[in-house]
Write a protein that holds these residues in place. Structure first.
Motif, PDB file in Angstrom:
ATOM      1  N   GLY A 154       9.902 -12.745   7.612  1.00  0.00           N
ATOM      2  CA  GLY A 154      10.801 -11.601   7.606  1.00  0.00           C
ATOM      3  C   GLY A 154      11.346 -11.310   6.215  1.00  0.00           C
ATOM      4  N   ALA A 155      11.799 -12.355   5.524  1.00  0.00           N
ATOM      5  CA  ALA A 155      12.312 -12.186   4.166  1.00  0.00           C
ATOM      6  C   ALA A 155      11.207 -11.731   3.230  1.00  0.00           C
ATOM      7  CB  ALA A 155      12.911 -13.498   3.672  1.00  0.00           C
ATOM      8  N   ALA A 156       9.995 -12.275   3.420  1.00  0.00           N
ATOM      9  CA  ALA A 156       8.863 -11.889   2.582  1.00  0.00           C
ATOM     10  C   ALA A 156       8.547 -10.404   2.746  1.00  0.00           C
ATOM     11  CB  ALA A 156       7.634 -12.729   2.938  1.00  0.00           C
ATOM     12  N   SER A 157       8.551  -9.928   3.977  1.00  0.00           N
ATOM     13  CA  SER A 157       8.267  -8.514   4.230  1.00  0.00           C
ATOM     14  C   SER A 157       9.308  -7.627   3.558  1.00  0.00           C
ATOM     15  CB  SER A 157       8.247  -8.243   5.738  1.00  0.00           C
ATOM     16  OG  SER A 157       7.201  -8.949   6.367  1.00  0.00           O
ATOM     17  N   GLY A 158      10.577  -8.041   3.648  1.00  0.00           N
ATOM     18  CA  GLY A 158      11.638  -7.261   3.014  1.00  0.00           C
ATOM     19  C   GLY A 158      11.488  -7.212   1.504  1.00  0.00           C
ATOM     20  N   LEU A 159      11.154  -8.350   0.900  1.00  0.00           N
ATOM     21  CA  LEU A 159      10.979  -8.383  -0.551  1.00  0.00           C
ATOM     22  C   LEU A 159       9.769  -7.566  -0.993  1.00  0.00           C
ATOM     23  CD1 LEU A 159      11.805 -12.122  -1.336  1.00  0.00           C
ATOM     24  CD2 LEU A 159      13.068 -10.106  -2.104  1.00  0.00           C
ATOM     25  N   ILE A 160       8.692  -7.646  -0.225  1.00  0.00           N
ATOM     26  CA  ILE A 160       7.499  -6.878  -0.563  1.00  0.00           C
ATOM     27  C   ILE A 160       7.809  -5.381  -0.496  1.00  0.00           C
ATOM     28  CG2 ILE A 160       5.246  -6.171   0.365  1.00  0.00           C
ATOM     29  CD1 ILE A 160       5.100  -8.600  -1.374  1.00  0.00           C
ATOM     30  N   GLY A 161       8.511  -4.985   0.549  1.00  0.00           N
ATOM     31  CA  GLY A 161       8.901  -3.587   0.658  1.00  0.00           C
ATOM     32  C   GLY A 161       9.788  -3.156  -0.496  1.00  0.00           C
ATOM     33  N   GLY A 162      10.700  -4.053  -0.897  1.00  0.00           N
ATOM     34  CA  GLY A 162      11.587  -3.739  -2.018  1.00  0.00           C
ATOM     35  C   GLY A 162      10.828  -3.590  -3.329  1.00  0.00           C
ATOM     36  N   ILE A 163       9.853  -4.467  -3.565  1.00  0.00           N
ATOM     37  CA  ILE A 163       9.032  -4.379  -4.780  1.00  0.00           C
ATOM     38  C   ILE A 163       8.245  -3.075  -4.788  1.00  0.00           C
ATOM     39  CG2 ILE A 163       7.037  -5.388  -5.970  1.00  0.00           C
ATOM     40  CD1 ILE A 163       8.065  -8.135  -5.018  1.00  0.00           C
ATOM     41  N   TRP A 164       7.682  -2.732  -3.640  1.00  0.00           N
ATOM     42  CA  TRP A 164       6.895  -1.501  -3.501  1.00  0.00           C
ATOM     43  C   TRP A 164       7.754  -0.272  -3.827  1.00  0.00           C
ATOM     44  CZ3 TRP A 164       6.793   2.907  -0.439  1.00  0.00           C
ATOM     45  CH2 TRP A 164       5.557   3.562  -0.321  1.00  0.00           C
ATOM     46  N   VAL A 165       8.946  -0.217  -3.247  1.00  0.00           N
ATOM     47  CA  VAL A 165       9.844   0.919  -3.486  1.00  0.00           C
ATOM     48  C   VAL A 165      10.306   0.940  -4.944  1.00  0.00           C
ATOM     49  CG1 VAL A 165      12.101   1.908  -2.930  1.00  0.00           C
ATOM     50  CG2 VAL A 165      10.625   1.068  -1.097  1.00  0.00           C
ATOM     51  N   ALA A 166      10.632  -0.236  -5.477  1.00  0.00           N
ATOM     52  CA  ALA A 166      11.103  -0.309  -6.862  1.00  0.00           C
ATOM     53  C   ALA A 166      10.045   0.183  -7.834  1.00  0.00           C
ATOM     54  CB  ALA A 166      11.502  -1.746  -7.200  1.00  0.00           C
ATOM     55  N   GLN A 167       8.793  -0.150  -7.584  1.00  0.00           N
ATOM     56  CA  GLN A 167       7.726   0.315  -8.469  1.00  0.00           C
ATOM     57  C   GLN A 167       7.637   1.840  -8.450  1.00  0.00           C
ATOM     58  OE1 GLN A 167       3.903  -1.198  -8.906  1.00  0.00           O
ATOM     59  NE2 GLN A 167       4.620  -3.218  -9.475  1.00  0.00           N
ATOM     60  N   GLU A 168       7.826   2.412  -7.289  1.00  0.00           N
ATOM     61  CA  GLU A 168       7.759   3.872  -7.192  1.00  0.00           C
ATOM     62  C   GLU A 168       8.964   4.530  -7.862  1.00  0.00           C
ATOM     63  OE1 GLU A 168       6.566   7.663  -6.442  1.00  0.00           O
ATOM     64  OE2 GLU A 168       5.414   5.808  -6.303  1.00  0.00           O
ATOM     65  N   LEU A 169      10.139   3.988  -7.652  1.00  0.00           N
ATOM     66  CA  LEU A 169      11.352   4.591  -8.196  1.00  0.00           C
ATOM     67  C   LEU A 169      11.480   4.386  -9.710  1.00  0.00           C
ATOM     68  CD1 LEU A 169      13.982   3.653  -5.448  1.00  0.00           C
ATOM     69  CD2 LEU A 169      12.796   5.837  -5.773  1.00  0.00           C
ATOM     70  N   MET A 170      10.929   3.286 -10.208  1.00  0.00           N
ATOM     71  CA  MET A 170      11.081   2.954 -11.630  1.00  0.00           C
ATOM     72  C   MET A 170       9.799   3.227 -12.419  1.00  0.00           C
ATOM     73  SD  MET A 170      13.160  -0.651 -11.141  1.00  0.00           S
ATOM     74  CE  MET A 170      13.342  -0.886 -12.923  1.00  0.00           C
ATOM     75  N   ARG A 171       9.024   4.180 -11.966  1.00  0.00           N
ATOM     76  CA  ARG A 171       7.726   4.459 -12.572  1.00  0.00           C
ATOM     77  C   ARG A 171       7.821   4.682 -14.077  1.00  0.00           C
ATOM     78  NH1 ARG A 171       5.233   8.981 -14.134  1.00  0.00           N
ATOM     79  NH2 ARG A 171       6.844  10.286 -13.215  1.00  0.00           N
ATOM     80  N   GLN A 172       8.749   5.501 -14.509  1.00  0.00           N
ATOM     81  CA  GLN A 172       8.837   5.840 -15.935  1.00  0.00           C
ATOM     82  C   GLN A 172       9.143   4.620 -16.789  1.00  0.00           C
ATOM     83  OE1 GLN A 172      11.609   9.079 -16.347  1.00  0.00           O
ATOM     84  NE2 GLN A 172      10.209  10.584 -15.452  1.00  0.00           N
ATOM     85  N   ASP A 173      10.065   3.782 -16.327  1.00  0.00           N
ATOM     86  CA  ASP A 173      10.405   2.573 -17.080  1.00  0.00           C
ATOM     87  C   ASP A 173       9.240   1.585 -17.092  1.00  0.00           C
ATOM     88  OD1 ASP A 173      12.973   3.448 -17.661  1.00  0.00           O
ATOM     89  OD2 ASP A 173      13.768   2.665 -15.776  1.00  0.00           O
ATOM     90  N   ILE A 174       8.555   1.455 -15.977  1.00  0.00           N
ATOM     91  CA  ILE A 174       7.423   0.539 -15.888  1.00  0.00           C
ATOM     92  C   ILE A 174       6.307   0.966 -16.835  1.00  0.00           C
ATOM     93  CG2 ILE A 174       5.540  -0.240 -14.384  1.00  0.00           C
ATOM     94  CD1 ILE A 174       7.562  -0.255 -12.086  1.00  0.00           C
ATOM     95  N   MET A 175       6.047   2.254 -16.897  1.00  0.00           N
ATOM     96  CA  MET A 175       4.970   2.758 -17.738  1.00  0.00           C
ATOM     97  C   MET A 175       5.240   2.564 -19.231  1.00  0.00           C
ATOM     98  SD  MET A 175       2.575   3.674 -15.748  1.00  0.00           S
ATOM     99  CE  MET A 175       1.511   4.595 -16.866  1.00  0.00           C
ATOM    100  N   LYS A 176       6.488   2.308 -19.581  1.00  0.00           N
ATOM    101  CA  LYS A 176       6.838   2.091 -20.989  1.00  0.00           C
ATOM    102  C   LYS A 176       6.675   0.631 -21.408  1.00  0.00           C
ATOM    103  CE  LYS A 176      10.264   5.833 -21.037  1.00  0.00           C
ATOM    104  NZ  LYS A 176      11.718   6.159 -21.147  1.00  0.00           N
ATOM    105  N   ASN A 177       6.492  -0.246 -20.418  1.00  0.00           N
ATOM    106  CA  ASN A 177       6.380  -1.680 -20.693  1.00  0.00           C
ATOM    107  C   ASN A 177       4.936  -2.119 -20.487  1.00  0.00           C
ATOM    108  OD1 ASN A 177       6.369  -4.641 -19.791  1.00  0.00           O
ATOM    109  ND2 ASN A 177       8.456  -4.415 -20.574  1.00  0.00           N
ATOM    110  N   THR A 178       4.339  -2.709 -21.508  1.00  0.00           N
ATOM    111  CA  THR A 178       2.926  -3.074 -21.450  1.00  0.00           C
ATOM    112  C   THR A 178       2.615  -4.038 -20.316  1.00  0.00           C
ATOM    113  OG1 THR A 178       2.742  -2.778 -23.846  1.00  0.00           O
ATOM    114  CG2 THR A 178       0.999  -4.021 -22.759  1.00  0.00           C
ATOM    115  N   VAL A 179       3.448  -5.059 -20.152  1.00  0.00           N
ATOM    116  CA  VAL A 179       3.194  -6.067 -19.118  1.00  0.00           C
ATOM    117  C   VAL A 179       3.369  -5.472 -17.728  1.00  0.00           C
ATOM    118  CG1 VAL A 179       3.957  -8.266 -18.152  1.00  0.00           C
ATOM    119  CG2 VAL A 179       3.870  -7.951 -20.638  1.00  0.00           C
ATOM    120  N   LEU A 180       4.472  -4.769 -17.519  1.00  0.00           N
ATOM    121  CA  LEU A 180       4.728  -4.180 -16.201  1.00  0.00           C
ATOM    122  C   LEU A 180       3.708  -3.099 -15.867  1.00  0.00           C
ATOM    123  CD1 LEU A 180       8.635  -3.885 -16.233  1.00  0.00           C
ATOM    124  CD2 LEU A 180       7.219  -5.629 -15.132  1.00  0.00           C
TER     125      LEU A 180
END
Length: 232
Positions: A154-180
């Protein structure tokens, strides 16, 4: 395939239950239905491309990852008496019973989307697999690792969903970082990128996914640790 193998697969399906396969396929088929409905109602090409990309690189991998994580700890009584080698094999088999059908349906979705001209901008025929397979491997592997490490699907599913949403919401910041940027799930779907960056991203996602699968295998050396975990 002989009868004994079919019997084994059916037995494992009974253990994991109907919910995980349905969860994985619902996300995959749901995205396909959305894109087909949009096409039937005359949606513009740009909107179709975005919807197709979201279905392939977003919904299908996320649904499959959530379904895969829910399998950990489902048969705790049997897991207690299994050797680490046996349990490792059994758990990967169970995950395969969820992931493989979802992957095949996602591949069919990609072919259908391409036929409908609903295809992410800049994606060639290699996108039939590369649009969705690396994100699916990455998310499924991480979901499994979290479920095992936290002893809570249950906790794993919640964290995975959170990572998925965070990647979508933080697209611009992620694209500025080579590693991310190399670990961005939606590369080439919601943003135009040079071909070499797309290639690096697909390779990096796949490499991390494989590495995490290896880590999962190592953690499965003590199956007794999952007894009493939250399998909901």
């Amino acid at each position: 395939m002989n009868t004994s193998i079919w019997d084994r697969l059916l037995m494992e399906l009974r253990v994991i239950g109907i919910a995980p396969p349905v969860t994985a396929l619902a996300a995959t088929l749901g995205g396909a239905i959305l894109v087909i409905a949009m096409h039937a109602t005359g949606a513009g090409a740009e909107h179709l491309d975005i919807a197709a990309g979201a279905a392939l690189a977003g919904f299908a991998p996320l649904g499959t990852a959530v379904a895969a994580s829910s399998i950990v700890g489902r048969d705790s009584g049997a897991e207690l008496v299994m050797t680490s080698t046996v349990y490792r094999r059994v758990l990967f088999l169970r995950v395969g019973l969820v992931v493989v059908p979802a992957a095949l349906v996602t591949l069919v979705d990609a072919v259908v989307f391409r036929a409908l001209n609903a295809w992410p901008v800049g994606q060639g025929t290699d996108g039939y697999v590369l649009v969705w397979a690396p994100p699916m491997l990455w998310l499924v592997a991480l979901a499994m690792l979290l479920a095992i490490g936290l002893r809570s699907p249950g906790a794993a599913s919640g964290l995975i969903g959170g990572i998925w949403v965070a990647q979508e919401l933080m697209r611009q910041d992620i694209m500025k970082n080579t590693v991310l940027r190399a670990q961005y799930l939606f590369m080439g779907i919601d943003t135009k990128v040079p071909a070499h960056e797309w290639t690096v991203n697909r390779i990096a996602l796949s490499a991390v996914g494989v590495a995490v699968v290896v880590a999962v295998g190592l953690l499965l050396g003590r199956p007794e640790r999952f007894v009493g975990s939250d399998a909901a």
